[in-house]
Write a protein that holds these residues in place. Structure first.
Motif, short mmCIF file in Angstrom:
data_model
loop_
_atom_site.label_atom_id
_atom_site.label_comp_id
_atom_site.label_asym_id
_atom_site.label_seq_id
_atom_site.Cartn_x
_atom_site.Cartn_y
_atom_site.Cartn_z
N VAL A 81 0.84 -1.20 0.00
CA VAL A 81 0.00 0.00 0.00
C VAL A 81 0.88 1.25 0.00
N VAL A 82 1.93 1.25 0.80
CA VAL A 82 2.83 2.40 0.86
C VAL A 82 3.54 2.59 -0.47
N ARG A 83 3.95 1.51 -1.09
CA ARG A 83 4.62 1.60 -2.40
C ARG A 83 3.71 2.25 -3.44
N ILE A 84 2.46 1.80 -3.50
CA ILE A 84 1.54 2.33 -4.50
C ILE A 84 1.24 3.81 -4.22
N GLY A 85 0.95 4.13 -2.95
CA GLY A 85 0.67 5.51 -2.60
C GLY A 85 1.86 6.41 -2.87
N GLY A 86 3.05 5.95 -2.53
CA GLY A 86 4.25 6.73 -2.78
C GLY A 86 4.51 6.93 -4.26
N ALA A 87 4.28 5.89 -5.04
CA ALA A 87 4.50 5.98 -6.49
C ALA A 87 3.56 7.00 -7.12
N VAL A 88 2.29 6.98 -6.71
CA VAL A 88 1.31 7.92 -7.26
C VAL A 88 1.72 9.36 -6.92
N PHE A 89 2.10 9.59 -5.67
CA PHE A 89 2.51 10.93 -5.27
C PHE A 89 3.74 11.40 -6.05
N LEU A 90 4.73 10.51 -6.20
CA LEU A 90 5.96 10.89 -6.89
C LEU A 90 5.70 11.18 -8.37
N VAL A 91 4.80 10.43 -8.99
CA VAL A 91 4.46 10.69 -10.39
C VAL A 91 3.84 12.08 -10.53
N LEU A 195 15.56 17.46 -14.18
CA LEU A 195 16.20 16.38 -13.42
C LEU A 195 15.31 15.90 -12.28
N ILE A 196 14.66 16.84 -11.61
CA ILE A 196 13.76 16.46 -10.52
C ILE A 196 12.62 15.60 -11.06
N ALA A 197 12.08 15.98 -12.22
CA ALA A 197 11.00 15.20 -12.82
C ALA A 197 11.46 13.77 -13.13
N VAL A 198 12.66 13.66 -13.70
CA VAL A 198 13.20 12.34 -14.03
C VAL A 198 13.42 11.51 -12.78
N ILE A 199 13.98 12.13 -11.73
CA ILE A 199 14.26 11.42 -10.48
C ILE A 199 12.96 10.92 -9.85
N MET A 200 11.96 11.80 -9.76
CA MET A 200 10.70 11.43 -9.13
C MET A 200 10.01 10.29 -9.87
N ILE A 201 9.92 10.40 -11.18
CA ILE A 201 9.23 9.38 -11.96
C ILE A 201 10.01 8.08 -11.98
N ALA A 202 11.35 8.17 -12.02
CA ALA A 202 12.18 6.97 -12.00
C ALA A 202 11.99 6.21 -10.67
N ILE A 203 11.94 6.94 -9.56
CA ILE A 203 11.73 6.30 -8.26
C ILE A 203 10.34 5.68 -8.20
N ALA A 204 9.35 6.38 -8.76
CA ALA A 204 7.99 5.84 -8.78
C ALA A 204 7.93 4.54 -9.56
N ILE A 205 8.61 4.50 -10.70
CA ILE A 205 8.63 3.27 -11.50
C ILE A 205 9.31 2.14 -10.74
N SER A 206 10.41 2.47 -10.06
CA SER A 206 11.13 1.44 -9.29
C SER A 206 10.25 0.88 -8.18
N LEU A 207 9.41 1.73 -7.58
CA LEU A 207 8.50 1.28 -6.53
C LEU A 207 7.46 0.31 -7.09
N LEU A 208 6.93 0.64 -8.27
CA LEU A 208 5.90 -0.20 -8.86
C LEU A 208 6.48 -1.51 -9.39
N VAL A 209 7.69 -1.45 -9.92
CA VAL A 209 8.34 -2.67 -10.44
C VAL A 209 8.61 -3.62 -9.29
N GLY A 210 8.87 -3.07 -8.10
CA GLY A 210 9.19 -3.90 -6.96
C GLY A 210 8.00 -4.59 -6.31
N LEU A 211 6.79 -4.31 -6.83
CA LEU A 211 5.59 -4.93 -6.23
C LEU A 211 5.54 -6.43 -6.52
#
Length: 211
Positions: A81-91, A195-211
């Motif tokens: 749940v935290v991963r999904i919520g965090g990914a949505v916020f970061l995107v 760069l901030i946009a790339v970092i945020m979205i990249a972290i969000a993708i990593s969170l979702l891939v890790g599900l």
């Protein structure tokens, strides 16, 4: 003849070990650091942002040493749940940064737009900190485990890591102003927000891939 019971005395070098280990975890470029850097460049609510980051780290470190990491590792649904919520916020945050980078009228920090208030800034900082599962894995699980391996010196280890957090975020937030001459040019803000946009979205993708 009575025999004295031996007790392990705390190791004063554990604090140095904690300082180094904590610094190695937080220096890496991430959502939190990117946000602190940007606020430092804008000179907006820097003290509040630094305080939120440092106090949050201290609380998470204490929780890890106190054994919360074991409880979290046994609740995979909560982490999902935290991963999904965090990914949505970061995107969402990443898309906002991308929009800033693409809209020339909003590149410069004083380009006539209203500044974000203290409450909104603190809320964003809290979300970037507490909705990021990597924070839990790094501080509560990993750092907590290493700290507990130091036995009676575990709290000294944790204190060292907490001090590293305070020093790092203070240096990042207040040291960012040294880069102000560079960011006097709108193109520099375009690059930073990109760069901030790339970092945020990249972290969000990593969170979702890790599900």
């Amino acid at each position: 003849m009575p025999v004295a019971l031996a007790s392990a005395s705390p190791d004063p070098f554990a604090a140095l070990a904690g300082f180094g280990f904590g610094l190695s975890l937080i220096v890496a470029i991430g959502a939190q650091n990117a946000f602190v850097l940007r606020q430092g460049l804008l000179r907006r609510h820097v003290l509040a942002v630094v305080a939120v980051c440092a106090l949050s780290d201290a609380a998470l470190i204490a929780a890890g040493i106190g054994g919360v990491g074991l409880a979290i590792s046994g609740l995979p649904l909560l982490m999902t749940v935290v991963r999904i919520g965090g990914a949505v916020f970061l995107v969402i945050y990443g898309l906002l940064a991308a929009r800033r980078a693409l809209r020339s009228a909003t590149l410069a920090p004083d380009a006539g737009r209203a500044s974000v208030g203290l409450a909104a800034t603190v809320a964003t900082c809290l979300a970037l900190t507490w909705l990021n599962p990597h924070v839990y894995l790094d501080t509560i699980v990993l750092l907590g485990s290493v700290a507990n391996s130091h036995g009676d010196s575990r709290w000294l280890f944790g204190a060292g890591a907490a001090v590293a957090s305070v020093i790092w975020f203070t240096a990042l937030g207040y040291g960012a102003r040294l880069l102000r001459p560079v960011f006097a040019r709108p193109v520099a803000w375009r690059v930073l927000d990109g760069l901030i946009a790339v970092i945020m979205i990249a972290i969000a993708i990593s969170l979702l891939v890790g599900l």
